[in-house]
Motif scaffolding. Sequence first.
Motif, PDB file in Angstrom:
ATOM      1  N   GLU A  12       0.807  -1.223   0.000  1.00 30.50           N
ATOM      2  CA  GLU A  12       0.000   0.000   0.000  1.00 30.50           C
ATOM      3  C   GLU A  12       0.838   1.269   0.000  1.00 30.50           C
ATOM      4  O   GLU A  12       0.415   2.298  -0.523  1.00 30.50           O
ATOM      5  N   ARG A  13       2.028   1.197   0.600  1.00 35.35           N
ATOM      6  CA  ARG A  13       2.882   2.387   0.681  1.00 35.35           C
ATOM      7  C   ARG A  13       4.334   1.965   0.870  1.00 35.35           C
ATOM      8  O   ARG A  13       4.619   0.783   1.077  1.00 35.35           O
ATOM      9  N   SER A  14       5.236   2.929   0.786  1.00 37.11           N
ATOM     10  CA  SER A  14       6.661   2.621   0.912  1.00 37.11           C
ATOM     11  C   SER A  14       7.033   2.367   2.368  1.00 37.11           C
ATOM     12  O   SER A  14       6.298   2.742   3.290  1.00 37.11           O
ATOM     13  N   LEU A  15       8.199   1.759   2.557  1.00 38.39           N
ATOM     14  CA  LEU A  15       8.662   1.462   3.911  1.00 38.39           C
ATOM     15  C   LEU A  15       8.827   2.741   4.724  1.00 38.39           C
ATOM     16  O   LEU A  15       8.531   2.763   5.924  1.00 38.39           O
ATOM     17  N   GLU A  16       9.278   3.823   4.081  1.00 40.45           N
ATOM     18  CA  GLU A  16       9.468   5.095   4.786  1.00 40.45           C
ATOM     19  C   GLU A  16       8.147   5.645   5.316  1.00 40.45           C
ATOM     20  O   GLU A  16       8.132   6.390   6.308  1.00 40.45           O
ATOM     21  N   GLU A  17       7.056   5.316   4.664  1.00 43.03           N
ATOM     22  CA  GLU A  17       5.746   5.828   5.063  1.00 43.03           C
ATOM     23  C   GLU A  17       5.043   4.936   6.078  1.00 43.03           C
ATOM     24  O   GLU A  17       3.933   5.239   6.509  1.00 43.03           O
ATOM     25  N   ILE A  18       5.682   3.840   6.444  1.00 46.48           N
ATOM     26  CA  ILE A  18       5.088   2.889   7.381  1.00 46.48           C
ATOM     27  C   ILE A  18       5.784   3.021   8.729  1.00 46.48           C
ATOM     28  O   ILE A  18       7.017   2.980   8.816  1.00 46.48           O
ATOM     29  N   GLY A  19       5.010   3.180   9.777  1.00 45.97           N
ATOM     30  CA  GLY A  19       5.564   3.234  11.122  1.00 45.97           C
ATOM     31  C   GLY A  19       5.318   1.930  11.861  1.00 45.97           C
ATOM     32  O   GLY A  19       4.456   1.123  11.471  1.00 45.97           O
ATOM     33  N   VAL A  20       6.059   1.726  12.922  1.00 42.53           N
ATOM     34  CA  VAL A  20       5.860   0.524  13.734  1.00 42.53           C
ATOM     35  C   VAL A  20       4.436   0.480  14.274  1.00 42.53           C
ATOM     36  O   VAL A  20       3.819  -0.587  14.361  1.00 42.53           O
ATOM     37  N   ALA A  21       3.884   1.654  14.585  1.00 45.82           N
ATOM     38  CA  ALA A  21       2.502   1.707  15.076  1.00 45.82           C
ATOM     39  C   ALA A  21       1.525   1.222  14.009  1.00 45.82           C
ATOM     40  O   ALA A  21       0.509   0.576  14.338  1.00 45.82           O
ATOM     41  N   ASP A  22       1.797   1.532  12.735  1.00 40.24           N
ATOM     42  CA  ASP A  22       0.934   1.062  11.648  1.00 40.24           C
ATOM     43  C   ASP A  22       0.955  -0.461  11.563  1.00 40.24           C
ATOM     44  O   ASP A  22      -0.086  -1.104  11.379  1.00 40.24           O
TER      45      ASP A  22
END
Length: 254
Positions: free
Chosen positions: A50-60
Amino acid sequence: MILDMNLNSCLDNIMFAKSNDRSGLLPPLQRRSAKKLADILAATIELLEERSLEEIGVADIARRAGVSVGTIYTRFTDKEALLSFLIVQLLSKQVEGFRALFDPREWTGVALDARVLHFAHLVVASVQLQPGLQRAILLRALGAARDRGPEEERLQGEALDIAAAWLLECRAEMRVSHPEKSAPLAISLAMSLVQSRLLFGDAGDGADPDSLPEEIARMMLAYLTCEAPLPEERPQLGWPGAGFSEFPELDANE
């Protein structure tokens, strides 16, 4: 390398891991822990589509997996460590799959052209299945190779060796001077081209994406069966008649 993108088999290895006791099964607490880990890995892959690794947080990742952020941090220092663990799991399955897929007993009498075509279709299908994960893995390899652990590098090398050995069973059909060097290079070049086109939209060559496996196979076959000798002397670089740093002056008015 090509990854076994079917995560189910990797998750099964975690969920149904064996213990050393007589029952052969993990105790309930460990089974619950294994399920949480499997959920975390599955959530990571879903988010990468759905999105790049940079846009993904551990909370997500925690939210998608249905676990707490603390649960993730008890296992991984950060999301890069999580991705590294995931890659190792997938590479392990890839090596296992390659050993079965490229079993010499299953390919007796199969010519080089049929093998490279099969390999090209395998590469394209692998990249198309989960491009988000493939893109994250490739960008990590290109931008942070120093972060790759020894196990990841070992598995990548082992997978490449298995595929190259499979092609080298057709050594007699190859015309290159050093087949042992050319076979793994052909594999790496094919993968790079497929990844460039399918993951980053590099379609400047005008080729039809549907015919990509066939074109990749032709490229591999042309390279491995090329008999053209290279010049004995290294050619002079730069413009014709000029040294490496000597370029003709251009008229700004032209």
